[in-house]
Design an enzyme around this catalytic site. Sequence first.
Site, PDB file in Angstrom:
ATOM      1  N   ASP A   1      31.694  29.623  50.376  1.00 54.79           N
ATOM      2  CA  ASP A   1      32.007  29.286  48.993  1.00 54.79           C
ATOM      3  C   ASP A   1      30.851  29.795  48.140  1.00 54.79           C
ATOM      4  O   ASP A   1      29.723  29.311  48.266  1.00 54.79           O
ATOM      5  CB  ASP A   1      32.172  27.770  48.846  1.00 54.79           C
ATOM      6  CG  ASP A   1      32.659  27.357  47.461  1.00 54.79           C
ATOM      7  OD1 ASP A   1      32.451  28.129  46.507  1.00 54.79           O
ATOM      8  OD2 ASP A   1      33.231  26.257  47.336  1.00 54.79           O
TER       9      ASP A   1
ATOM     10  N   PHE B   1      36.485  40.089  44.100  1.00 55.75           N
ATOM     11  CA  PHE B   1      37.778  39.487  43.793  1.00 55.75           C
ATOM     12  C   PHE B   1      37.702  37.973  43.673  1.00 55.75           C
ATOM     13  O   PHE B   1      38.561  37.366  43.034  1.00 55.75           O
ATOM     14  CB  PHE B   1      38.794  39.797  44.908  1.00 55.75           C
ATOM     15  CG  PHE B   1      39.167  41.237  45.042  1.00 55.75           C
ATOM     16  CD1 PHE B   1      39.988  41.846  44.110  1.00 55.75           C
ATOM     17  CD2 PHE B   1      38.721  41.988  46.115  1.00 55.75           C
ATOM     18  CE1 PHE B   1      40.351  43.182  44.240  1.00 55.75           C
ATOM     19  CE2 PHE B   1      39.079  43.320  46.260  1.00 55.75           C
ATOM     20  CZ  PHE B   1      39.891  43.916  45.316  1.00 55.75           C
TER      21      PHE B   1
ATOM     22  N   SER C   1      41.242  42.214  34.235  1.00 56.04           N
ATOM     23  CA  SER C   1      42.655  41.973  33.959  1.00 56.04           C
ATOM     24  C   SER C   1      43.039  42.463  32.573  1.00 56.04           C
ATOM     25  O   SER C   1      42.220  42.468  31.648  1.00 56.04           O
ATOM     26  CB  SER C   1      42.922  40.472  34.063  1.00 56.04           C
ATOM     27  OG  SER C   1      44.175  40.129  33.538  1.00 56.04           O
TER      28      SER C   1
ATOM     29  N   TYR D   1      41.284  31.280  31.958  1.00 51.14           N
ATOM     30  CA  TYR D   1      41.258  32.348  32.967  1.00 51.14           C
ATOM     31  C   TYR D   1      40.957  33.692  32.315  1.00 51.14           C
ATOM     32  O   TYR D   1      40.063  34.426  32.733  1.00 51.14           O
ATOM     33  CB  TYR D   1      42.600  32.424  33.717  1.00 51.14           C
ATOM     34  CG  TYR D   1      42.783  33.737  34.437  1.00 51.14           C
ATOM     35  CD1 TYR D   1      42.073  34.007  35.608  1.00 51.14           C
ATOM     36  CD2 TYR D   1      43.629  34.728  33.929  1.00 51.14           C
ATOM     37  CE1 TYR D   1      42.216  35.227  36.250  1.00 51.14           C
ATOM     38  CE2 TYR D   1      43.776  35.939  34.575  1.00 51.14           C
ATOM     39  CZ  TYR D   1      43.067  36.186  35.732  1.00 51.14           C
ATOM     40  OH  TYR D   1      43.189  37.388  36.354  1.00 51.14           O
TER      41      TYR D   1
ATOM     42  N   LYS E   1      37.483  36.506  32.447  1.00 51.07           N
ATOM     43  CA  LYS E   1      37.459  37.954  32.675  1.00 51.07           C
ATOM     44  C   LYS E   1      36.686  38.659  31.552  1.00 51.07           C
ATOM     45  O   LYS E   1      35.907  39.590  31.813  1.00 51.07           O
ATOM     46  CB  LYS E   1      38.884  38.505  32.784  1.00 51.07           C
ATOM     47  CG  LYS E   1      39.634  38.021  34.010  1.00 51.07           C
ATOM     48  CD  LYS E   1      38.900  38.360  35.297  1.00 51.07           C
ATOM     49  CE  LYS E   1      39.636  37.903  36.534  1.00 51.07           C
ATOM     50  NZ  LYS E   1      38.862  38.144  37.782  1.00 51.07           N
TER      51      LYS E   1
ATOM     52  N   ASN F   1      50.045  44.100  36.504  1.00 54.84           N
ATOM     53  CA  ASN F   1      50.746  43.083  37.306  1.00 54.84           C
ATOM     54  C   ASN F   1      51.009  43.575  38.726  1.00 54.84           C
ATOM     55  O   ASN F   1      51.994  44.287  38.963  1.00 54.84           O
ATOM     56  CB  ASN F   1      52.072  42.698  36.629  1.00 54.84           C
ATOM     57  CG  ASN F   1      51.847  42.076  35.271  1.00 54.84           C
ATOM     58  OD1 ASN F   1      51.470  42.751  34.316  1.00 54.84           O
ATOM     59  ND2 ASN F   1      52.070  40.782  35.155  1.00 54.84           N
TER      60      ASN F   1
END
Length: 341
Positions: free
Chosen positions: A59, A82, A126, A151, A155, A181
């Site tokens: 973690d 990621f 994203s 979220y 980014k 996507n």
Amino acid sequence: MKKILVTGGLGYIGSHTVVALQLAGFEVVIIDDLSNSLETVLQGIKRITGILPAFEKLDLRDKQATISFFKKHDAINGIIHFAASKAVGESVQNPLLYYENNLSTLITILQQIQYKEHISFIFSSSCTVYGQAEKMPISENAPVQQAFSPYGNTKQIGEEILYDTAKIAKGLQVISLRYFNPIGAHSSIEIGELPDGVPQNLVPFITQTAIGLREELSVFGNDYPTKDGTCIRDYIHVVDLAKAHVTALKRLLDESHEASFEVFNIGTGTGSSVLEVIESFERVSQQKLNYKIVNRREGDVISAYADTTKANTILGWKATSTLDEAMLSAWKWEQKIRKTK
């Protein structure tokens, strides 16, 4: 052989990228906390490539464990990052979890590598950073808009952290890939998307509805100013996306990049509506999908698809798979995982 760390490497995009890296001749080390993935994915990677990548359950919020990892694995040439929480709705309900998990972990990693002589870093970003862009298709020059969710904000902030750090950390070279996507599964059907609980994305909800796991698919709104009234997105096959990471990494390792921080859109350049995705699925699966038009969902942008000119010309990468190919692979993957459960 260059040694590459892939954080979140057992997740959906991460595992496909590990496969692409190994097939390209890289040595891979995976970090994953298994909070949204399974260790059995390692065997799927091995069956495709013939190589079992090194794996450490870790973690990244555990700072001491992360420091120990980098002491143990000192000879890392590049990182593809990621590891992050990714559900938009959950981020609205639990913003502090997202800011901790997506930003503090990035900072901890950068603290361990900022003094390295040379380190290549690919950031999983994203298209959410563009919000509802004013012009389609969306180019990298489009303004970064106020985020629709915590979220999306992580980014944006993550890119800012990397940009500022790359300016002063002379050995750090960064490419941020803003992807649209991702859908589909590897052609071997050995790895694919494993959504935890109710899917947050359209395609796994389609396949789960078709297989009988969900009663029906809700289409959120058919009164948008689009060709058929439903939202438009740029759906890219996950294998094409994985290959983009390898191409970007090679650009940094070969020192052919033009700045210490670069950004590329990764998509197909084509927008597909929700109804077009449903039609594609019905076409390739020969299944009639049970779906219903419901009210709009708060926070959904109307349209978002990429201008991929920069990635095509400068990065030298291009998506090659069709929507039908991606949908067929997603359906085959759904059928496989239901057989094994």
